[in-house]
Design an enzyme around this catalytic site. Structure first.
Site, PDB file in Angstrom:
ATOM      1  N   GLU A  70      36.474 -49.393  83.505  1.00  0.00           N
ATOM      2  CA  GLU A  70      36.623 -48.362  82.480  1.00  0.00           C
ATOM      3  C   GLU A  70      37.812 -47.469  82.837  1.00  0.00           C
ATOM      4  OE1 GLU A  70      35.307 -47.487  79.401  1.00  0.00           O
ATOM      5  OE2 GLU A  70      36.791 -45.925  79.660  1.00  0.00           O
ATOM      6  N   ASP A 120      38.928 -51.583  71.814  1.00  0.00           N
ATOM      7  CA  ASP A 120      39.695 -50.884  70.780  1.00  0.00           C
ATOM      8  C   ASP A 120      40.494 -51.925  69.985  1.00  0.00           C
ATOM      9  OD1 ASP A 120      38.772 -48.433  71.785  1.00  0.00           O
ATOM     10  OD2 ASP A 120      40.345 -48.403  73.310  1.00  0.00           O
TER      11      ASP A 120
HETATM   12  C1  LIG Z   1      35.341 -48.764  71.757  1.00  0.00           C
HETATM   13  S1  LIG Z   1      34.859 -48.420  73.365  1.00  0.00           S
HETATM   14  C2  LIG Z   1      33.546 -49.586  73.692  1.00  0.00           C
HETATM   15  C3  LIG Z   1      32.725 -49.209  74.886  1.00  0.00           C
HETATM   16  C4  LIG Z   1      31.560 -50.168  75.192  1.00  0.00           C
HETATM   17  N1  LIG Z   1      32.011 -51.516  75.486  1.00  0.00           N
HETATM   18  C5  LIG Z   1      30.599 -50.173  74.043  1.00  0.00           C
HETATM   19  O1  LIG Z   1      30.573 -51.175  73.304  1.00  0.00           O
HETATM   20  O2  LIG Z   1      29.867 -49.190  73.884  1.00  0.00           O
HETATM   21  C6  LIG Z   1      36.188 -49.068  74.313  1.00  0.00           C
HETATM   22  C7  LIG Z   1      36.136 -48.645  75.766  1.00  0.00           C
HETATM   23  O3  LIG Z   1      37.173 -49.308  76.480  1.00  0.00           O
HETATM   24  C8  LIG Z   1      37.825 -48.371  77.312  1.00  0.00           C
HETATM   25  N2  LIG Z   1      39.176 -48.882  77.499  1.00  0.00           N
HETATM   26  C9  LIG Z   1      40.158 -48.955  76.595  1.00  0.00           C
HETATM   27  N3  LIG Z   1      41.269 -49.490  77.131  1.00  0.00           N
HETATM   28  C10 LIG Z   1      40.961 -49.765  78.432  1.00  0.00           C
HETATM   29  C11 LIG Z   1      41.694 -50.306  79.520  1.00  0.00           C
HETATM   30  N4  LIG Z   1      42.958 -50.685  79.383  1.00  0.00           N
HETATM   31  N5  LIG Z   1      41.065 -50.443  80.700  1.00  0.00           N
HETATM   32  C12 LIG Z   1      39.779 -50.050  80.856  1.00  0.00           C
HETATM   33  N6  LIG Z   1      39.038 -49.513  79.859  1.00  0.00           N
HETATM   34  C13 LIG Z   1      39.628 -49.377  78.664  1.00  0.00           C
HETATM   35  C14 LIG Z   1      37.755 -47.074  76.548  1.00  0.00           C
HETATM   36  O4  LIG Z   1      37.942 -45.944  77.371  1.00  0.00           O
HETATM   37  C15 LIG Z   1      36.363 -47.157  75.959  1.00  0.00           C
HETATM   38  O5  LIG Z   1      35.398 -46.628  76.841  1.00  0.00           O
END
Ligand SMILES: C[S@@+](CC[C@H](N)C(=O)[O-])C[C@H]1O[C@@H](n2cnc3c(N)ncnc32)[C@H](O)[C@@H]1O
Length: 210
Positions: A70, A120
């Site tokens: 994360e 995302d």
């Molecule tokens: C839309 S949320 C989904 C979170 C979780 N998987 C869920 O379904 O509840 C996307 C997550 O990915 C993390 N994230 C985005 N880009 C990332 C990266 N390059 N490396 C690690 N985490 C990342 C964001 O901070 C966020 O917590």
């Protein structure tokens, strides 16, 4: 019931800091093997968010180990805090940019399942380069999974689903596997609960490394 000191120690242990950032880690450097679990399969949740999926899965599978990646420290800390509160010793969270960890840090052939849940979608064309599922990322994921290791993917975003699954299929190194409803226990994620509450359709795909 843990004392405040014990809770603090367990919480720190659940927030994983690798011993080095410039070499590939061995599986045993992330989770120490024990006599009862000498070679527990490792599962990785890419972008684990607040971690309810990861924590529920870890609680359901004490025989396996779970690492959440994360980028936001606050979220990684929350996962570690909850793991400690729930007494889970088979789950850790690491604050890191997941493409870096997948390419450079995690043990090659050492991961049994990779979960990519509601990444995302970066829907604007000018942000397309930020979308995680690209040919290079597919190759990096494939290197981590042993043959037959699985990549599970869910999103609420129809266009991103089509694009990402086309990239994974097009890589030629994964075989698509059926994933019927209820095939195996698979907890809901935080975002999934939210999207389901808003009546959105969830798309999912499952691939095995060839
Ligand atoms: C839309 S949320 C989904 C979170 C979780 N998987 C869920 O379904 O509840 C996307 C997550 O990915 C993390 N994230 C985005 N880009 C990332 C990266 N390059 N490396 C690690 N985490 C990342 C964001 O901070 C966020 O917590």
């Amino acid at each position: 019931m843990l004392t405040p000191d014990e809770l603090q120690r367990v919480r720190a242990a659940c927030l994983y800091e690798p011993p080095a950032y410039f070499r590939t880690l061995q599986k045993h450097e992330i989770f120490t093997p024990t006599a009862e679990r000498p070679d527990a399969p490792l599962e990785v949740d890419v972008g684990c968010g607040d971690g309810s999926f990861l924590l529920d899965l870890a609680a359901a599978h004490p025989e396996r180990d779970f690492l959440g990646l994360e980028k936001l420290l606050g979220r990684a800390r929350k996962v570690a805090r909850q793991a400690a509160r729930r007494g889970l010793t088979n789950v850790k969270a690491m604050q890191i940019d997941s493409p870096y960890a997948v390419r450079h840090l995690l043990p090659r052939g050492g991961v049994a399942r990779i979960h990519l849940l509601f990444p995302d979608p970066w829907p604007k064309a000018k942000h397309a380069k930020n979308r995680l599922v690209q040919p290079d990322f597919c190759r990096d994921v494939h290197r981590l999974l042993g043959r037959g290791g699985e990549w599970l993917f869910k999103t609420d975003h129809a266009e991103y689903f089509d694009e990402a699954t086309a990239v994974i299929r097009g890589s030629g190194i994964f075989r698509e596997v059926d994933w019927p409803e209820g095939a195996f226990a698979y907890p809901l994620t935080d975002f999934e609960r939210q999207w389901l509450g808003e009546g959105k359709t969830i798309r999912r795909a499952r691939f095995a490394a060839e």
